[in-house]
Design a protein around this motif. Structure first.
Motif, mmCIF file in Angstrom:
data_model
loop_
_atom_site.group_PDB
_atom_site.id
_atom_site.type_symbol
_atom_site.label_atom_id
_atom_site.label_comp_id
_atom_site.label_asym_id
_atom_site.label_seq_id
_atom_site.Cartn_x
_atom_site.Cartn_y
_atom_site.Cartn_z
ATOM 1 N N PRO A 87 68.203 50.442 22.123
ATOM 2 C CA PRO A 87 67.878 51.860 21.998
ATOM 3 C C PRO A 87 68.930 52.721 22.683
ATOM 4 O O PRO A 87 69.559 52.307 23.654
ATOM 5 N N SER A 88 69.131 53.902 22.165
ATOM 6 C CA SER A 88 70.049 54.837 22.800
ATOM 7 C C SER A 88 69.477 55.267 24.134
ATOM 8 O O SER A 88 68.298 55.101 24.410
ATOM 9 N N LYS A 89 70.326 55.862 24.976
ATOM 10 C CA LYS A 89 69.848 56.321 26.275
ATOM 11 C C LYS A 89 68.736 57.343 26.105
ATOM 12 O O LYS A 89 67.813 57.416 26.893
ATOM 13 N N ALA A 90 68.844 58.148 25.043
ATOM 14 C CA ALA A 90 67.823 59.169 24.821
ATOM 15 C C ALA A 90 66.498 58.540 24.468
ATOM 16 O O ALA A 90 65.441 59.082 24.751
ATOM 17 N N ALA A 91 66.547 57.359 23.842
ATOM 18 C CA ALA A 91 65.308 56.727 23.394
ATOM 19 C C ALA A 91 64.762 55.747 24.408
ATOM 20 O O ALA A 91 63.622 55.331 24.309
ATOM 21 N N ALA A 92 65.568 55.355 25.366
ATOM 22 C CA ALA A 92 65.123 54.339 26.318
ATOM 23 C C ALA A 92 63.879 54.789 27.040
ATOM 24 O O ALA A 92 63.781 55.906 27.521
ATOM 25 N N GLY A 93 62.905 53.872 27.120
ATOM 26 C CA GLY A 93 61.679 54.191 27.827
ATOM 27 C C GLY A 93 60.634 54.872 26.981
ATOM 28 O O GLY A 93 59.578 55.210 27.470
ATOM 29 N N THR A 94 60.899 55.084 25.705
ATOM 30 C CA THR A 94 59.887 55.694 24.851
ATOM 31 C C THR A 94 59.000 54.620 24.274
ATOM 32 O O THR A 94 59.304 53.435 24.329
ATOM 33 N N GLY A 95 57.908 55.047 23.687
ATOM 34 C CA GLY A 95 56.971 54.077 23.132
ATOM 35 C C GLY A 95 57.603 53.190 22.087
ATOM 36 O O GLY A 95 57.207 52.045 21.896
ATOM 37 N N ALA A 96 58.614 53.669 21.373
ATOM 38 C CA ALA A 96 59.240 52.881 20.327
ATOM 39 C C ALA A 96 60.054 51.720 20.871
ATOM 40 O O ALA A 96 60.425 50.828 20.134
ATOM 41 N N ALA A 97 60.317 51.719 22.160
ATOM 42 C CA ALA A 97 61.139 50.654 22.739
ATOM 43 C C ALA A 97 60.347 49.798 23.696
ATOM 44 O O ALA A 97 60.888 49.223 24.606
ATOM 45 N N VAL A 98 59.051 49.707 23.481
ATOM 46 C CA VAL A 98 58.197 49.038 24.455
ATOM 47 C C VAL A 98 58.553 47.578 24.645
ATOM 48 O O VAL A 98 58.759 47.117 25.748
ATOM 49 N N ALA A 99 58.645 46.806 23.572
ATOM 50 C CA ALA A 99 58.725 45.370 23.732
ATOM 51 C C ALA A 99 60.127 44.808 23.640
ATOM 52 O O ALA A 99 60.374 43.711 24.089
ATOM 53 N N GLY A 100 61.079 45.521 23.071
ATOM 54 C CA GLY A 100 62.372 44.927 22.840
ATOM 55 C C GLY A 100 62.280 43.875 21.751
ATOM 56 O O GLY A 100 61.217 43.599 21.201
ATOM 57 N N ASN A 101 63.390 43.238 21.420
ATOM 58 C CA ASN A 101 63.398 42.262 20.338
ATOM 59 C C ASN A 101 62.523 41.071 20.654
ATOM 60 O O ASN A 101 61.750 40.604 19.825
ATOM 61 N N ALA A 102 62.626 40.556 21.895
ATOM 62 C CA ALA A 102 61.906 39.333 22.228
ATOM 63 C C ALA A 102 60.411 39.521 22.150
ATOM 64 O O ALA A 102 59.673 38.616 21.776
ATOM 65 N N GLY A 103 59.922 40.696 22.476
ATOM 66 C CA GLY A 103 58.490 40.931 22.453
ATOM 67 C C GLY A 103 57.894 40.788 21.079
ATOM 68 O O GLY A 103 56.726 40.436 20.923
ATOM 69 N N TYR A 104 58.695 41.043 20.038
ATOM 70 C CA TYR A 104 58.181 40.978 18.676
ATOM 71 C C TYR A 104 58.278 39.577 18.091
ATOM 72 O O TYR A 104 58.030 39.377 16.907
ATOM 73 N N GLU A 105 58.670 38.601 18.871
ATOM 74 C CA GLU A 105 58.670 37.224 18.402
ATOM 75 C C GLU A 105 57.359 36.518 18.727
ATOM 76 O O GLU A 105 57.155 35.378 18.341
ATOM 77 N N LEU A 106 56.465 37.190 19.459
ATOM 78 C CA LEU A 106 55.213 36.568 19.845
ATOM 79 C C LEU A 106 54.274 36.443 18.645
ATOM 80 O O LEU A 106 54.158 37.356 17.834
ATOM 81 N N GLN A 107 53.579 35.312 18.540
ATOM 82 C CA GLN A 107 52.662 35.120 17.417
ATOM 83 C C GLN A 107 51.554 36.157 17.429
ATOM 84 O O GLN A 107 51.096 36.597 16.373
#
Length: 796
Positions: free
Chosen positions: A637-657
């Motif tokens: 995420p860009s610095k402006a977007a960092a810490g927003t709800g859209a960046a909650v989990a990062g890539n690894a978080g979305y690999e969870l079943q």
């Protein structure tokens, strides 16, 4: 696309549309709530009971009104907020000092409840049970002490509002949840262990089961719903107290032959779940006390029987508004510590309860280092604040600065401004009171604030940019500055762990191992008030938790316990930092024992502080690869977007079943329609929120395909396609070619399998730990030809 449609049905059932609909919605929600548990509409409004409980000894409007009518109490406020639907006229029995009948177990009276002093009448924690020698009598006493400590804390709420008002940061449940959560866990965990077969109240054990571990400091969610009334949870607590006491008195696995043949409880014993409930209650005694400390002062009262503040709080000396070292707080010198090999890990056969993360083995080679004699005091931290430390970005990490600016923090949260803006005059908030600032007490702050102070102090002392620049301590280093009896490798038998041998009343009596723990006091104390460890360091155990550089991590040999399989492992994510040593209110295995390993996110506030550490070598800390570090550069995420709800989990978080399951449920809403109702039906239910990916796709179809005479030639790029629901809808609606892209391998894999027509199943949460397994189904309009027009690719 985010999984908007996968909100819990319970959460959706309670969400309100507007203030004008409050009475009708609340009444309907209350009806549904008690229908779901097989009970009457309202145990308060409709049942005829003859009881001596505290709730019924006071007349109140709720006794004669429906849940909907009493909800108007909150709705009538000029500053109405959604949570106020829960204000239902219970002030009459909650706005004053509690009588004995407030207590669903033993009232905190000497000779009645274990742990209540005959000297000052205050309740404090008992020593932890020795699980090699368990008797029914000692177990009931520990249960009574733990149970009544929690209810004494909650007697500090003045009126019903603090039970329902969300915390100011919005990152935790309202306190009514925690009032019901600890009894709920006793029942649920003993059911998992096979000790109990049936729920006490299935609805209560559903809504009160799962707490909150917020992902980020701006992950705002206040759980706006119609919670049970305080009186209803009070009645539930009475039921659970009786059930747990009956288990202790009669369960055959605790048969001690009238105390003559003590029982041994081990990790595999079914009664491990009971002692899990005791230590879980100790955790929430402390975490709830932090939320109490964050609650507006006018909503608090000091409960009868609660321990007193440290005597230094009552000192008659004049408090300076400009604290001076050596006068208002002690000079904090750096003391050298010789490096050595540190062994960590609790032995499996140690005779006390332990959480899963305590067990295992690790050997750490710790180089020489130096650490401040005391934890950083309020006085020292005041100089950082007054020097503009909260205004200067250079001292803060990127995420720390994001948190500071988002919350507009100008000084530590528990400091209360006591003068005009810029005067730098403060009082100090304790759990229930506002008192004169205690400059020689440890400062309470989060990890971000601790590290910012380290950067500022390094600059002040000419260490900025050097290997010796200040940082916080590590887990292994912390073991080296403790009293010898609190070092993990020295604790091999029951008599080695002070938490098993000393209760709160004696814990802070000066002597070997003395510490401000186990509620010896109801507050922190001067950092130099108790003797130092052999290395010369004070408060290595107790007073306030210490932030460490270590990420929360498993040791070699770690394994989860089947009764609570998600206690630790979800937090091995590189985002939680460990805290060590316990605080004044830490009891039992929640900090009083040297084996304890706890953790919080960097922005989280606890009764926690830090001490400075300096070394010429890298910190001997255990660090996990964070999810952010695993995000490919193009996807970060860009610095402006960092810490927003859209960046909650990062890539690894979305690999969870579990995340894949949630997205499958969102993107393929026809799945399991005969088995699972997508939204609990009630007036105002957000049915319009269903089929979100399909509705978004149709918006594009209406704009593009509907106006085109050559739809077969139209191509669509679905960025962030997740598991493909919107991509398939675009193809079925007329696009000749659709390319779906997502950074998650797991999402793209599921989407490709759906394209191939494979049979995929996913789990849908129902209530508590109950789940239903359903097969994924395409929408009726998505045929084989439409699927052929879709391709999927993983972004990089």
């Amino acid at each position: 696309m985010l999984p908007f449609g996968r909100f819990s049905t319970r959460r959706l059932a309670g969400r309100l549309q507007r203030a004008s609909a409050v009475p009708q919605l609340a009444n309907r929600a209350a009806t549904l709530r008690f229908q779901s548990s097989g009970r009457a509409k309202s145990t308060v409004a409709t049942s005829e009971r003859t009881s001596d409980n505290f709730a019924e000894n006071f007349p109140r409007s709720a006794a004669a009104q429906s849940a909907g009518e009493t909800a108007a109490v909150g709705a009538a406020r000029s500053n109405y907020e959604e949570w106020m639907v829960n204000l239902r006229g219970e002030d009459a029995w909650l706005a004053f000092d509690r009588e004995e009948s407030w207590y669903t177990g033993k009232p905190p009276l000497p000779g009645v409840c274990p742990g209540v002093s005959t000297v000052d009448g205050c309740i404090r924690s008992l020593p932890m049970p020795n699980l090699d020698k368990v008797t029914r009598k000692a177990t009931q006493e520990y249960f009574d002490n733990s149970w009544t400590l929690m209810e004494t804390l909650f007697a500090g709420f003045k009126g019903e509002e603090p039970f329902y008002r969300p915390p100011v940061h919005g990152l935790r449940h309202p306190q009514i949840f925690y009032y019901g959560h600890t009894p709920c866990l006793y029942i649920n965990k003993m059911r998992v262990a096979g000790v109990l077969k049936e729920p006490v109240n299935a609805y209560m054990e559903s809504i009160f089961e799962v707490g909150v571990d917020e992902m980020l400091w701006d992950d705002m969610h206040k759980n706006d719903m119609v919670w049970p009334t305080v009186a209803e949870v009070f009645e539930y607590r009475k039921q659970v107290y009786r059930v747990v006491s009956d288990v202790i008195a009669n369960h055959p696995s605790l048969d001690d032959k009238d105390g003559t043949a003590p029982v041994k409880i081990t990790w595999d014993h079914p009664m491990w779940s009971l002692f899990m409930g005791f230590e879980h209650e100790a955790i929430h005694l402390e975490t709830s006390s932090v939320l109490f400390r964050e609650t507006p002062y006018h909503l608090m009262q000091v409960p009868k029987g609660w321990p007193k503040l440290h005597p230094s709080a009552q000192s008659a000396m004049t408090r300076s508004s400009n604290p001076v070292e050596g006068q208002d707080f002690p000079r904090n010198e750096m003391l050298p510590v010789a490096g050595e090999t540190v062994k960590l890990g609790k032995p499996r056969d140690f005779p006390s309860y332990g959480w899963d993360n305590e067990y295992g083995q690790r050997t750490v080679e710790v180089p020489n280092f130096s650490a401040s004699k005391y934890m950083i005091t309020n006085g020292e931290f005041w100089h950082f604040v007054s020097a503009g430390g909260y205004r200067d970005k250079k001292y803060w990490s990127e995420d720390g600065w994001g948190w500071r600016t988002y919350r507009n923090m100008k000084w530590p949260f528990f400091w209360v401004q006591d003068g005009p803006q810029g005067s730098m005059r403060f009082k100090l908030r304790t759990v229930f009171e506002e008192i004169d600032m205690q400059w020689n007490w440890p400062v309470d702050c989060n990890y971000h604030e601790a590290r910012a102070y380290c950067a500022w102090k390094s600059e002040q002392d000419g260490l900025a940019g050097k290997p010796e620049a200040y940082r916080v301590i590590t887990e292994a280093e912390h073991n080296l500055i403790r009293p010898p009896q609190a070092r993990v490798e020295n604790m091999v038998a029951a008599w080695d762990d002070r938490a098993l041998n000393v209760g709160g009343e004696e814990y802070a009596i000066p002597g070997p191992g003395a510490a401000n723990l186990n509620l010896a006091y109801a507050s922190q104390s001067p950092v130099d008030s108790l003797p130092p460890s052999p290395t010369g360091h004070h408060d290595a155990m107790g007073n306030a938790w210490e932030w460490t550089e270590d990420h929360f991590n498993p040791m070699d040999g770690f394994k989860v316990h089947y009764v609570y399989d998600d206690f630790s492992s979800p937090c091995f994510d590189g985002r939680h930092h460990m805290i060590m040593g316990g605080s004044f209110i830490s009891t039992g295995d929640n900090g009083a024992s040297g084996f304890c390993r706890y953790h919080f996110r960097q922005h989280f506030l606890q009764h926690s502080g830090f001490r400075l550490v300096s070394s010429s070598t890298p910190a001997p800390a255990t660090l996990l690869e964070t999810e952010d570090q695993q995000i490919p550069a193009a996807a970060a995420p860009s610095k402006a977007a960092a810490g927003t709800g859209a960046a909650v989990a990062g890539n690894a978080g979305y690999e969870l079943q579990s995340l894949v399951d949630q997205y499958l449920g969102l993107h393929f809403p026809a799945s399991g329609s005969a088995q699972v109702e997508p939204v609990l039906s009630h007036p105002g239910a957000p049915d319009h929120a269903l089929r979100f990916p399909q509705r978004v796709a149709k918006l594009l179809l209406e704009e593009v395909v509907g106006s085109s005479t050559k739809s077969a030639n139209l191509r669509a790029l679905d960025i962030g396609c997740a598991v493909g629901g919107s991509s398939f809808e675009l193809a079925a609606g007329g696009f000749g070619e659709v390319l779906g892209i997502d950074f998650s391998h797991a999402f793209i894999d599921a989407a490709q399998r759906m394209k191939n027509g494979e049979a995929i199943k996913f789990k849908v949460p129902l209530e508590g730990q109950l789940e239903a397994e359903v097969q994924v189904e395409h929408e009726p309009n998505v045929d084989a030809a439409a699927r052929e027009r879709v391709r999927f690719a993983q972004g990089d």
